[in-house]
Design a protein around this motif. Sequence first.
Motif, PDB file in Angstrom:
ATOM      1  N   GLY A   1      29.497  40.826  42.675  1.00 14.32           N
ATOM      2  CA  GLY A   1      29.629  41.396  41.326  1.00 14.32           C
ATOM      3  C   GLY A   1      28.961  40.533  40.278  1.00 14.32           C
ATOM      4  N   ASN A   2      29.115  39.214  40.381  1.00 12.59           N
ATOM      5  CA  ASN A   2      28.492  38.304  39.420  1.00 12.59           C
ATOM      6  C   ASN A   2      28.538  36.906  40.021  1.00 12.59           C
ATOM      7  OD1 ASN A   2      27.760  36.579  37.379  1.00 12.59           O
ATOM      8  ND2 ASN A   2      28.988  37.580  35.807  1.00 12.59           N
TER       9      ASN A   2
ATOM     10  N   GLY B   1      29.156  43.905  44.644  1.00 11.98           N
ATOM     11  CA  GLY B   1      30.344  43.928  43.809  1.00 11.98           C
ATOM     12  C   GLY B   1      31.283  45.094  44.048  1.00 11.98           C
ATOM     13  N   LYS B   2      30.836  46.056  44.863  1.00 13.49           N
ATOM     14  CA  LYS B   2      31.647  47.253  45.035  1.00 13.49           C
ATOM     15  C   LYS B   2      31.426  47.750  46.452  1.00 13.49           C
ATOM     16  CE  LYS B   2      31.713  51.872  42.915  1.00 13.49           C
ATOM     17  NZ  LYS B   2      30.758  52.626  43.725  1.00 13.49           N
TER      18      LYS B   2
ATOM     19  N   VAL C   1      33.489  38.934  36.057  1.00 15.63           N
ATOM     20  CA  VAL C   1      32.794  39.951  36.849  1.00 15.63           C
ATOM     21  C   VAL C   1      33.081  41.255  36.107  1.00 15.63           C
ATOM     22  CG1 VAL C   1      32.500  40.996  39.103  1.00 15.63           C
ATOM     23  CG2 VAL C   1      33.251  38.632  38.928  1.00 15.63           C
TER      24      VAL C   1
ATOM     25  N   SER D   1      28.186  44.411  49.691  1.00 18.28           N
ATOM     26  CA  SER D   1      29.165  44.062  48.659  1.00 18.28           C
ATOM     27  C   SER D   1      28.931  42.671  48.115  1.00 18.28           C
ATOM     28  CB  SER D   1      30.590  44.130  49.220  1.00 18.28           C
ATOM     29  OG  SER D   1      30.920  45.444  49.551  1.00 18.28           O
TER      30      SER D   1
ATOM     31  N   ALA E   1      32.316  44.378  36.088  1.00 22.90           N
ATOM     32  CA  ALA E   1      32.649  45.678  36.669  1.00 22.90           C
ATOM     33  C   ALA E   1      34.028  45.655  37.335  1.00 22.90           C
ATOM     34  CB  ALA E   1      31.580  46.085  37.681  1.00 22.90           C
ATOM     35  N   HIS E   2      34.606  44.467  37.499  1.00 17.60           N
ATOM     36  CA  HIS E   2      35.876  44.371  38.203  1.00 17.60           C
ATOM     37  C   HIS E   2      37.056  44.402  37.232  1.00 17.60           C
ATOM     38  CE1 HIS E   2      34.093  42.509  42.133  1.00 17.60           C
ATOM     39  NE2 HIS E   2      33.565  43.670  41.815  1.00 17.60           N
TER      40      HIS E   2
END
Lengths: 523, 327
Positions: B207-208, B274-275, A357, B75, A359-360
């Motif tokens: 996020g993915n 993802g955020k 992931v 999210s 951005a993490h």
Amino acid sequence: MGAHHVSDLTVKPIAVEMTNISKRFGGVHALRDVSVTVRSGEIHALLGENGAGKSTILKILRGVQAPDGGSIAIGDEAFERLTPQLARQKGIGMIFQEMSLVPTLTVAQNVFLASEPLTGAGLIDDNAMQRRSAGIFASMGVSINPAAIVSDLSTGQQQLTEIAKALSQNAAVLVLDEPTSALTAGEVDILFDLLRRLRAEGKAIVYVSHRMDEIFRIADHATVLRDGRLIDSRPITDYTLTTLIADIMGKETRDLSEFTTASTAQDEVILRVENLSSKLRHGGNVSFSLRRGEVLGIAGLLGAGRSRLARMLFGLEPIAGGTITLRGHTTAIGSPQQATELGLALVPEDRRRQGLVLAHSIQRNIELPILKRLGSTPFVDQPKSRAATDELIKRLAIKVASREAPANSLSGGNQQKIVIGKWLATDPDILILDEPTAGIDIGSKGEVLRLVRELAAQGKSIIFISSELVELMAVSDRIAVMSGGRLVETIDKSDLLNSTGEATDLRAEQKLQLIVQQGGKHV
Amino acid sequence: MSDTTAMSERRETPLGYFKRTWRQNIIYIGFAVVFLFFALTLHDKGFLTPNNILNIARQTAMIAVMAVAMTLVLSSGEIDLSVGAVAGLASVTTAMAVAWGGLPAGIAAGIMTGVTVGLINGFLSTRLMIPTFLTTLAMMGIAKGTAMWVSGTAAIPVLDRTYPAIFGGGNIGAIPTLLLWMLVIGVIGHIVLRRTKFGRQVLAVGGNVVAARYSGINTGRIKLWVIVISAVTASLAGMLYAGRLQTGRFQLGEGDELSVIAAVVLGGTSLFGGKGTVVGSIIGALMIGVINNGLILMGLEYSQQLIARGGIIILAVALSQAGTRPA
């Protein structure tokens, strides 16, 4: 015969002449003084290993990158550099490896994308578009319906549509980069018929492929690059498969012997796969066994089914038939969760899309497969997670400012180490690595190879998929060769290192390359 | 690839840190600026009186409660457009159940409304692979229609005494119960997103989703849970509406989905997954409440309020979301 060929070539006009092209990226010479002459009415194979400079020279030809030195002549005009528009205007047509078609539009709309014929009223003339597309396909000798939606076409038909698109822009030079990697044998025949026809019409064709059998079937001339230098450029009839492989891979061995250790394989067979076939691809069939502490390398060309095998073992792709026996028990692996619980781990091919992931943070990424083990409550045991992350950063020498740094701020090598790290954190018995060294720097490559041997010595079993045969030779105990979805042969490394026979003058990885190219027929 | 490495692996200066993160925290700065602006300009109109402040909290509580769950939804890379209509439906079912079987029946009916809607949304999206944008858009109409049908478009009074005291009507000491609901849901949501394994999985899926699946996460189950949580929370908001107004009506919560999504995005949660930050979402909801309240006190006409509120939200979202689009 050779002399005849040479005199034959001299009469063919030069389509593109690239002279003394050099290109540096930072301190790395991607190309040094490379000169290539492509003639009209000729299929010109451009050959070399990954990183030899093929894609750089193609990018310069397409005008995407500017050379640091040298010149490019197209017809009778000379240029210091091209732009994409200029290259297209001068008749350079690129057939992309990854299709550049819009899947929701029709074939005709794609062929004329951004250069649509207009009616008198200034609207797009759909009829003219379809008529002219049909004309192009007819001249190509293929039957594709111009009104069909691209996503309904087979991969081969899409490839032909790409070629039609290039021809509609009056391309005189067609560049095809690994055009057959996703095609069936029948589709390859159709493509080759077309290429021969285009050659007869006087088009120049630059053909990039790792498949030597195709090169010998279709090419007239071969140019070999290695480490950014021109090695040789001569008619294909001057080469045999053996001499061509020798040219491509070079005389001096890249020394990876430091990573070669004595086999640490134990007697216990931890994984046995029998007649495994995929639901998504017919005709596949894979059988092999893996012992504790063993490194099994898997070699094969693009599309041979290596990644598919990895995904089937990890529960990511449905299985049509065959058995997987893990530690003596026949097992069905239906999901990655289950595979993880059974002690398998997969470092996937595409680390940015499948592995991270981006951005993490590093810690968040490493946590993912081990969340269940981070405490028995619903809460994440933060100290434990931090400790696990810090330990892996140290163990794998990941260069980061902190464990809070986002994964996309790291280099390819360090990103790959995080993906490997997150799976090491699960303490797997069987680690599957799919092209783990692709696109990472030399230093990180060495570290990955060393780590693989270390893990094997600790009793882990490793399946190591790689297209870099030198690496496979260095790190594997045995090497399985895949072709067309089947596992065609398993070879002990020692047999490659000291075999006798007709090809004894070849180095071990060159012999392996021969076997890979011939789809398993023994040398 | 290698040149970005060299940059990021250098140590960061405090100024660099501020430049990189100020946008994420713009909601706090924005909230402070808006609050101070109204405090100064509307001082003599009673903006700062405890009564007015508590009033803002009461008016914002339902949006804030729904925004907590919406933070999880966004999210995880999904969206829930049905929250407002589901709140209206839950207010009706709760009021009817209270009239029929008293307090326990009312609570059960409200919760079950959310569970049912959530499971329908969730199964359609995770099994039939219909995007949540479509399933929840359709559910918006279905929930509203159901509420109109079962209530005969009439307001259903809540005559039970205890119900309003618990859900939104009363005070505990000087503190409105609505404010307590907002705080409790906010704290739970914050802990779930920040500290639990579930929260980590939600963020990873958003996020993915491919990498999450390859990491052994059951991505479908995570999404299903998030969608159910959102619908149940929307039902709770509907129950709070019913308690505050002592009525169940299909119009309650109408249009709230826009305020809720605006609050969450204002707070700094990514529309692309993802955020996410629950604290930011609550501040975002409060900011919308403060703006509404301030514009009324300023004496703006309703038409002017709408325009001013829209402008402020666009400005704030533009600032907070700039640079967060996926590459």
